[in-house]
Scaffold this active site. Sequence first.
Site, PDB file in Angstrom:
ATOM      1  N   LYS A  76       5.157   4.862 -11.106  1.00 18.66           N
ATOM      2  CA  LYS A  76       3.798   4.394 -11.422  1.00 18.66           C
ATOM      3  C   LYS A  76       3.014   5.535 -12.051  1.00 18.66           C
ATOM      4  CE  LYS A  76      -0.153   1.924  -9.673  1.00 18.66           C
ATOM      5  NZ  LYS A  76      -0.706   1.188  -8.539  1.00 18.66           N
TER       6      LYS A  76
ATOM      7  N   CYS B  87      -0.920  11.586  -7.249  1.00 21.79           N
ATOM      8  CA  CYS B  87      -1.212  12.210  -5.974  1.00 21.79           C
ATOM      9  C   CYS B  87      -1.103  13.723  -6.156  1.00 21.79           C
ATOM     10  CB  CYS B  87      -0.191  11.723  -4.953  1.00 21.79           C
ATOM     11  SG  CYS B  87      -0.548  12.321  -3.310  1.00 21.79           S
TER      12      CYS B  87
ATOM     13  N   LYS C 269       0.862  -1.183   0.000  1.00 27.27           N
ATOM     14  CA  LYS C 269       0.000   0.000   0.000  1.00 27.27           C
ATOM     15  C   LYS C 269       0.905   1.241   0.000  1.00 27.27           C
ATOM     16  CE  LYS C 269      -3.628   2.595   0.652  1.00 27.27           C
ATOM     17  NZ  LYS C 269      -4.547   2.817  -0.466  1.00 27.27           N
TER      18      LYS C 269
END
Length: 319
Positions: free
Chosen positions: A167, A132, A46
């Site tokens: 990513k 993000c 995570k």
Amino acid sequence: MATQLKVQLGPLKLQNPVLVASGTFGYGEEYNRLYDVSRLGGIVTKSISLKPRSGNPVPRIYETPSGMINAIGLQNVGLEAFIQKKMPFLRSLKGPRIIVNIVGDRISEYVELAARLEDVKGIDGLELNLSCPNCERGGIEFGVNPKLTAEVIRKVRRRTRRAIIAKLSPNVTDVTLIARAAAEAGADALSLINTLLALAVDASTWRPRIATVTGGLSGPAVKPVALRMVWQVRRALPKTPIIGLGGIMTARDAVEFLLCGANAVQLGTVNYVNPKAPLEVIAGLKSYLAERKLKSPSALVGKLQVPERLRGLPQVVTG
Ligand SMILES: Cc1cc2nc3c(=O)[nH]c(=O)nc-3n(C[C@H](O)[C@H](O)[C@H](O)COP(=O)(O)O)c2cc1C
């Protein structure tokens, strides 16, 4: 000629090309009660932030046709608790590569995370979650801007000897621009895709299904988008290691990603539906290769058959 599943992903040697995706596998321990997770090619944790995060208000998950929308909000235990409480189990696993996914609100946080993880034993690579919002830049996602993407990777590169996997976000017009920026800045591999920005509505209440209104779509619904992006990036960057993900449920789905140019795959949403799917994909991939007398997964990479005359052309985007 025996079939074997080992793959090389930049500096990383994997016992097979099947990893589990960030946010869908906790920190590995829970799933180890269901099966022996040491058989996986890799485990991606995570997303970890410097401080613990409690995530977004509920509802933050909604099932859609062939997929789901989530807005968990990067809930995680924070760096310190991760190192103390979660790493001992992960470190004890001999088979899989352990990839720690990191996330920050500003570039300095990614750098600090990388620096503080540098001396922690048992970590093979860092996956940078670039989907993000950047607080310093008005909330724009790092991964939608090639300059920001390059800057965060360059600065993390200086602080770690570990493999860096960038990513990528699919919420961009041209993913190859971001992929190239990431590779040139020092990423050892790229993983694509993260979730697609999405919205679900309740026609009875006139409200959004998710408390934060929008969330990220994942699962089989996104697979064709993910395959298209993997294929585009493979054409743009023939040598860069790619991990493909988005909607993989079966070994045949994984094969499709390899054909489009992925060197390895990650399984995400399927872990909620069929927790043993990663083992089935590993076994299914082996039989697929053996039946065709292929000796390794690399025999499939980028082998999508496209007519010569279409190779250099821009993609057809209309109906
Ligand atoms: C519930 C949920 C939580 C996720 N959390 C993260 C996360 O913390 N960090 C990250 O990089 N990706 C996260 N993802 C994205 C997945 O890792 C993956 O990129 C995406 O879901 C597409 O793959 P899939 O269709 O196989 O799930 C999350 C996905 C889901 C469904």
